[in-house]
Scaffold this motif. Structure first.
Motif, mmCIF file in Angstrom:
data_model
loop_
_atom_site.group_PDB
_atom_site.id
_atom_site.type_symbol
_atom_site.label_atom_id
_atom_site.label_comp_id
_atom_site.label_asym_id
_atom_site.label_seq_id
_atom_site.Cartn_x
_atom_site.Cartn_y
_atom_site.Cartn_z
ATOM 1 N N GLY A 187 9.059 51.412 61.816
ATOM 2 C CA GLY A 187 8.934 49.964 61.804
ATOM 3 C C GLY A 187 9.639 49.381 60.591
ATOM 4 O O GLY A 187 10.813 49.667 60.334
ATOM 5 N N ASP A 188 8.915 48.562 59.809
ATOM 6 C CA ASP A 188 9.500 47.933 58.623
ATOM 7 C C ASP A 188 9.487 48.840 57.400
ATOM 8 O O ASP A 188 10.073 48.496 56.370
ATOM 9 N N TRP A 189 8.831 50.000 57.501
ATOM 10 C CA TRP A 189 8.606 50.828 56.317
ATOM 11 C C TRP A 189 9.566 52.013 56.254
ATOM 12 O O TRP A 189 9.962 52.588 57.264
ATOM 13 N N THR A 190 9.910 52.361 55.025
ATOM 14 C CA THR A 190 10.804 53.499 54.789
ATOM 15 C C THR A 190 10.206 54.374 53.700
ATOM 16 O O THR A 190 9.794 53.880 52.645
ATOM 17 N N TRP A 191 10.156 55.681 53.979
ATOM 18 C CA TRP A 191 9.614 56.648 53.023
ATOM 19 C C TRP A 191 10.681 57.673 52.662
ATOM 20 O O TRP A 191 11.525 58.027 53.482
ATOM 21 N N LYS A 192 10.646 58.146 51.429
ATOM 22 C CA LYS A 192 11.684 59.036 50.925
ATOM 23 C C LYS A 192 11.169 60.468 50.736
ATOM 24 O O LYS A 192 10.049 60.669 50.274
ATOM 25 N N ASP A 230 5.306 58.803 70.736
ATOM 26 C CA ASP A 230 5.856 58.602 72.078
ATOM 27 C C ASP A 230 7.313 58.998 72.234
ATOM 28 O O ASP A 230 7.870 58.850 73.317
ATOM 29 N N GLY A 231 7.947 59.455 71.147
ATOM 30 C CA GLY A 231 9.357 59.797 71.223
ATOM 31 C C GLY A 231 10.277 58.608 71.041
ATOM 32 O O GLY A 231 11.492 58.731 71.213
ATOM 33 N N GLU A 232 9.713 57.444 70.683
ATOM 34 C CA GLU A 232 10.556 56.270 70.446
ATOM 35 C C GLU A 232 11.276 56.409 69.106
ATOM 36 O O GLU A 232 10.960 57.267 68.291
ATOM 37 N N ARG A 233 12.247 55.534 68.899
ATOM 38 C CA ARG A 233 13.131 55.640 67.746
ATOM 39 C C ARG A 233 12.802 54.593 66.681
ATOM 40 O O ARG A 233 13.017 53.400 66.888
ATOM 41 N N CYS A 234 12.206 55.029 65.572
ATOM 42 C CA CYS A 234 12.009 54.207 64.375
ATOM 43 C C CYS A 234 11.071 53.030 64.583
ATOM 44 O O CYS A 234 11.136 52.051 63.834
ATOM 45 N N THR A 235 10.190 53.101 65.588
ATOM 46 C CA THR A 235 9.247 52.020 65.832
ATOM 47 C C THR A 235 7.896 52.379 65.227
ATOM 48 O O THR A 235 7.660 53.523 64.821
ATOM 49 N N GLU A 236 6.980 51.396 65.162
ATOM 50 C CA GLU A 236 5.644 51.690 64.669
ATOM 51 C C GLU A 236 5.023 52.784 65.520
ATOM 52 O O GLU A 236 5.115 52.760 66.745
ATOM 53 N N ASN A 237 4.396 53.735 64.846
ATOM 54 C CA ASN A 237 3.795 54.915 65.479
ATOM 55 C C ASN A 237 4.826 55.939 65.937
ATOM 56 O O ASN A 237 4.452 56.973 66.501
ATOM 57 N N ASN A 238 6.099 55.665 65.699
ATOM 58 C CA ASN A 238 7.169 56.575 66.122
ATOM 59 C C ASN A 238 8.248 56.660 65.050
ATOM 60 O O ASN A 238 9.365 56.156 65.225
ATOM 61 N N PRO A 239 7.930 57.315 63.913
ATOM 62 C CA PRO A 239 8.932 57.414 62.849
ATOM 63 C C PRO A 239 10.135 58.233 63.284
ATOM 64 O O PRO A 239 10.030 59.137 64.117
ATOM 65 N N CYS A 240 11.277 57.891 62.706
ATOM 66 C CA CYS A 240 12.495 58.654 62.955
ATOM 67 C C CYS A 240 12.997 59.221 61.636
ATOM 68 O O CYS A 240 12.693 58.703 60.561
ATOM 69 N N GLU A 241 13.741 60.304 61.715
ATOM 70 C CA GLU A 241 14.318 60.937 60.537
ATOM 71 C C GLU A 241 15.756 60.465 60.349
ATOM 72 O O GLU A 241 16.525 60.401 61.309
ATOM 73 N N VAL A 242 16.106 60.152 59.096
ATOM 74 C CA VAL A 242 17.463 59.740 58.769
ATOM 75 C C VAL A 242 17.990 60.687 57.698
ATOM 76 O O VAL A 242 17.395 60.813 56.623
ATOM 77 N N ASP A 243 19.116 61.379 57.992
ATOM 78 C CA ASP A 243 19.634 62.337 57.020
ATOM 79 C C ASP A 243 20.539 61.656 55.999
ATOM 80 O O ASP A 243 20.731 60.425 56.018
ATOM 81 N N GLU A 244 21.101 62.457 55.092
ATOM 82 C CA GLU A 244 21.926 61.915 53.998
ATOM 83 C C GLU A 244 23.140 61.158 54.499
ATOM 84 O O GLU A 244 23.690 60.295 53.813
ATOM 85 N N ASN A 245 23.595 61.471 55.714
ATOM 86 C CA ASN A 245 24.782 60.823 56.284
ATOM 87 C C ASN A 245 24.434 59.661 57.206
ATOM 88 O O ASN A 245 25.313 59.083 57.848
ATOM 89 N N GLY A 246 23.146 59.327 57.284
ATOM 90 C CA GLY A 246 22.726 58.220 58.124
ATOM 91 C C GLY A 246 22.464 58.574 59.564
ATOM 92 O O GLY A 246 22.203 57.689 60.391
ATOM 93 N N ASN A 247 22.534 59.864 59.904
ATOM 94 C CA ASN A 247 22.270 60.286 61.278
ATOM 95 C C ASN A 247 20.776 60.220 61.570
ATOM 96 O O ASN A 247 19.958 60.699 60.776
ATOM 97 N N VAL A 248 20.418 59.653 62.702
ATOM 98 C CA VAL A 248 19.019 59.453 63.076
ATOM 99 C C VAL A 248 18.608 60.452 64.151
ATOM 100 O O VAL A 248 19.317 60.630 65.151
ATOM 101 N N THR A 249 17.468 61.109 63.929
ATOM 102 C CA THR A 249 16.918 62.022 64.937
ATOM 103 C C THR A 249 15.454 61.693 65.145
ATOM 104 O O THR A 249 14.772 61.190 64.254
ATOM 105 N N VAL A 250 14.966 61.992 66.338
ATOM 106 C CA VAL A 250 13.583 61.727 66.716
ATOM 107 C C VAL A 250 12.940 63.035 67.159
ATOM 108 O O VAL A 250 13.525 63.805 67.929
#
Length: 290
Positions: A187-192, A230-250
């Motif tokens: 969602g609106d939050w980002t963790w490192k 639920d397998g959604e991408r970067c939504t609330e309750n469905n965090p996504c992973e972002v690597d050093e190059n900006g690639n997004v995986t779920v």
């Protein structure tokens, strides 16, 4: 987030219908992976963990904390009783009278301790709330026989054995650290630099704020906070992973924690918060950033 629950254990019903708010559906109890007989581990139990009204937590100490210091309780930022902090928001020194049910070794109720301040809370870069209680560590140990859990000061390691100890559900999940996520976005939050669990830790609603204990050291290495439901991408309750190059995986069904090894550097003698201390990387309130 591993969603906080509304109500109390007396009225809660284990299952998806009882989970209200922010992440993790109820799932079958995980099958714990046995460790090799040569692997030395420390016994992990419920002593020092707490149950909040909607989440889990623990009484924690810094390496330099003293017996007569006011005891600290750690849970998630998204478990804060005044509501989830917004992206970029940092809360310090806020009044609180929140009560915590302190658990003994077997998960029974040892007693109740109460906060008098929110020392620090945020959902930016990490997901943590630290409460100051009206009791010292010595008073808690004398009255209840319970010692605090110690926060580790070393970065956790990939493959390390861990136990996620939920005071709310009185349940311990055992697995390993599968790896680390440069950026975890929900969602609106980002963790490192988040911790990714191996599949055995199928945490559910109410486990938010559980201490993640390194089974080799017995120290707290992270705090449980979220999972992709639920397998959604970067939504609330469905965090996504972002690597050093900006690639997004779920990774549907994968659960995560936020590291805590940097927190002790932000506390001075007497368990006093010092966000300007050398090595402290916790985000500062907007008015004090420099």
């Amino acid at each position: 987030m591993n969603r906080p629950l509304v109500g109390t254990l007396a009225t809660a019903v284990l299952g998806a219908a009882a989970l209200v708010g922010t992440v993790g559906t109820a799932q079958a109890a995980p099958q714990h992976r046995p460790l090799p007989s040569s692997h030395k581990t420390k016994a992990v139990d419920f002593a020092g963990t707490v149950a909040l009204s909607n989440c889990s937590g623990s009484v924690v100490r810094m390496p330099g904390s003293q017996p007569n210091d006011p005891a600290l309780v750690m849970s998630n930022g998204h478990c804060l009783e005044s509501g989830m902090p917004g992206a970029g928001e940092v809360i310090v020194d806020q009044a609180s009278s929140r009560g915590f049910t302190l658990l003994n070794k077997s998960g029974g109720r040892a007693g109740t301790i109460r906060a008098n301040r929110v020392v620090y809370a945020t959902m930016t870069d990490t997901d943590v709330t630290l409460y100051r209680t009206g009791s010292t560590y010595a008073q808690i140990e004398q009255k209840y026989g319970i010692k605090p859990l110690e926060l580790a000061t070393d970065h956790p390691t990939k493959g390390a054995g861990i136990s996620v100890v939920s005071g709310y559900w009185k349940k311990i999940y055992t697995c390993n650290i599968d790896g680390f996520v440069p950026t975890l976005k929900e969602g609106d939050w980002t963790w490192k630099d988040s911790v990714r669990y191996t599949p055995q830790c199928q945490t559910i609603g109410g486990t938010s704020g559980s201490p993640v204990v390194d089974t080799a050291t017995g120290k707290v290495t992270a705090i449980n906070n979220t999972g992709n439901e639920d397998g959604e991408r970067c939504t609330e309750n469905n965090p996504c992973e972002v690597d050093e190059n900006g690639n997004v995986t779920v990774h549907k069904g994968t659960n995560y924690a936020e590291e805590t090894y940097g927190i002790p550097k932000c506390f001075a003698a007497g368990n006093k918060l010092d966000l300007n201390a050398a090595g402290c990387t916790l985000p500062k309130p907007a008015a004090t950033r420099r």
